[in-house]
Design a protein around this motif. Sequence first.
Motif, mmCIF file in Angstrom:
data_model
loop_
_atom_site.group_PDB
_atom_site.id
_atom_site.type_symbol
_atom_site.label_atom_id
_atom_site.label_comp_id
_atom_site.label_asym_id
_atom_site.label_seq_id
_atom_site.Cartn_x
_atom_site.Cartn_y
_atom_site.Cartn_z
ATOM 1 N N PHE A 143 25.684 6.644 35.523
ATOM 2 C CA PHE A 143 25.573 5.737 36.393
ATOM 3 C C PHE A 143 24.193 4.945 36.301
ATOM 4 O O PHE A 143 23.205 4.550 36.919
ATOM 5 C CB PHE A 143 25.470 6.333 37.730
ATOM 6 N N LEU A 144 24.174 4.325 35.059
ATOM 7 C CA LEU A 144 22.983 3.595 34.420
ATOM 8 C C LEU A 144 23.610 2.393 33.705
ATOM 9 O O LEU A 144 24.608 2.582 33.038
ATOM 10 C CB LEU A 144 22.093 4.388 33.536
ATOM 11 N N GLU A 145 22.969 1.062 34.064
ATOM 12 C CA GLU A 145 23.363 0.075 33.309
ATOM 13 C C GLU A 145 22.506 -0.030 31.870
ATOM 14 O O GLU A 145 21.381 -0.519 31.955
ATOM 15 C CB GLU A 145 22.997 -1.157 33.891
ATOM 16 N N ILE A 146 22.997 0.316 30.876
ATOM 17 C CA ILE A 146 22.263 0.431 29.341
ATOM 18 C C ILE A 146 21.787 -0.982 28.965
ATOM 19 O O ILE A 146 20.695 -0.931 28.447
ATOM 20 C CB ILE A 146 23.288 0.969 28.335
ATOM 21 N N GLU A 147 22.737 -2.183 29.421
ATOM 22 C CA GLU A 147 22.054 -3.581 28.862
ATOM 23 C C GLU A 147 21.054 -3.790 29.659
ATOM 24 O O GLU A 147 19.998 -4.621 29.370
ATOM 25 C CB GLU A 147 23.160 -4.315 28.998
ATOM 26 N N SER A 148 20.587 -3.433 30.962
ATOM 27 C CA SER A 148 19.445 -3.534 31.577
ATOM 28 C C SER A 148 18.367 -2.712 30.989
ATOM 29 O O SER A 148 16.902 -3.096 31.335
ATOM 30 C CB SER A 148 19.536 -3.097 33.303
ATOM 31 N N ILE A 149 18.456 -1.620 30.406
ATOM 32 C CA ILE A 149 17.420 -0.968 29.851
ATOM 33 C C ILE A 149 16.816 -1.618 28.466
ATOM 34 O O ILE A 149 15.737 -1.725 28.101
ATOM 35 C CB ILE A 149 17.590 0.538 29.660
#
Length: 668
Positions: free
Chosen positions: A415-421
């Motif tokens: 439940f993480l947005e990898i592109e935001s990281i």
Amino acid sequence: MITRERGYALFLGALLIVIILSPMSVNGEESQQCCSQTEFDLFLLGDSDDGFISPFYSDLEQDPVEEIVTSSIGGEVKIGTWEVIWRTEGEYSAEIWNFVIPYELQEAAGFTINATLEVKVGGNTYQGTLSMPELMFTGQGEIQIPVNVGQGTLSEGDVIEITLNVQNLIFSNPGDENTGVKFLWGSEEYNAHMSVKLPLLEIIMNEASVLGNLAYFPVLIKSGFEDRMWSGSEGKAKVQNLEISDSPIAILREEGVEVTFVWEIPDNLNGEIRFDFELVPQPGLILELNKTHDITIGGGDGQNDWYPENEPLRTGGAELDINVDAIFKGNLVERQVSIEFDGSMSQWIRWGLDNIGNNTLDSNSWWKNLNEYSNSIKSSEKHNGKVDDSEILALQNHLIGSKSDLKSFFANGLFLEIESIIGVDPVELGPTTIDINMGKSRAFSSEEIIITIESSYRVEEGQRQLLVENFVRPSAEKYWTEISLLIGMKTNMLTGLGDIYADEMNYELRRWIIMEVITVEDKDIDSDTEFRIEFVPPNSFLFSPLVSAMMSVLALSISLMIGLALTKRRARVPTMITILVLGSLAFSIYWMGLPMQIVLGIVSTSILLVFPISLVSPSSGTIEKISKKIGGPHVKCPSCGKSNLVQSNVRPLRMPCSECNSILRIEA
């Protein structure tokens, strides 16, 4: 006779060996349960026309929902309707339920009001009224409405609905058009609620089990809220009055959620132990239960790696720590992202890796995506109670093989947005490596797991580039209880970060001659916070750390030379002070990372200011005349030209020159 005695001896000896070598066993009391009917609050949440009620204090938001009535009314106005589908069967007794809603009065001395509260419980409808026209409400406070509820029965699927209507609202000494009364709910400060007594949940403490030196205490929480009853509440367990620190294993069952606490048994422990469980869905509602188990130590040769048969929940609480180390090289960004987490999310990863190819997985389980790697894992390594290298390799290959699979794992799994990281869509990444570190143990536990991603991507000059933004996916469930972030990005001497744009997140930018460094650190991020940091790579080398520093030094040097040239016969102090102040200011701003345009503007200003300041500075002759007037008569040395102060009135007078020591003779 001797043969019979030998037979008895062999039998007793074998029995003794079995007893000694048998693993530890637990004999518990009968299953205990509690809490069939409970007094608690149902909090009002959501919009007025689509509201809902919840027993969980954690569902309250920071900002309240508002409904404003802005004029006196004689008829009826609906404030809101809130409901919930109740899935816990049972009887409820005749009680007085109290409804409380905060209010704030605007631009008036006070108001009087009549109100009607309608409460539907399944097929039964109850009504409470507030009829106090003689009572004046002022300022801010709470409106309370009692409702007499008769005895009844709740069936699974019954709806509990609350509707508030107000009538005969009259303002005293109203002001302008902003006069009104504001009703508020849905936040911790304005927690409007209905106090009820209903069957909420049932807690059952089952028999404990022992494997090796670990004891497992399962607690079944039966309620219509399924796993939310655990994830939305605060819960803890104690053994012998010592709290268990490890995260429990939460598994969704048909009748509710089963929470299993794991306790490491001290050496040589015998006898009874007490296990205490506590669940707090809301302040003031503390549900407690305890059970005594009799533990007998045996050989203790059992395995410590214990996995549940069903997929564990991810909502039991986990800490997330993200560290990003990046290098910006002008048209290329290299990033190393370290994602560290523990708790229930770590349990979910460990269980899923050990169940690759498991045909009994639920149809919506994310781990079904790895079934194609089942043949690459030995049969002896499947569901063997630990994570093997082949299972880690299967997940690594799955994530590296397809950028869409990488997004799916983080979005639907963690439940993480990898592109935001990482700053870009994974499709734009270059060659990527992924490392999965299981920490100290490969066993089923809540130990920390570290996923490291190393990759690079290209950027375009003059276009905004994402450094980081809120990366937790919006969800009704709360998967991450604590979130921390640390980002460090540095450049080379010929590359600058340009303009920085930050929203709801602080950063620190430091500029050195050989590089720029931006740091973002926050150890307590709210998963609901919307934040974003971007930078715009400059189009010119002029704004790089090295070139801008050289230009600043060059500009200040030019200012200094011009100032020295213009003040050969004038006072130099004003010019030198101006150059020193502007130079110090420019280099301070340079180091603090403020926009490079400001730095270059200041050093350019020093060149422009040196002309008027030098030209208006007093000449040497003027200074000498002023000195004579202030300090007395002076005599000029013919040898060196130094003006010497005459401190005596005796004539003739001989005195040495203060500069060259020549003897000066003064006749008159």
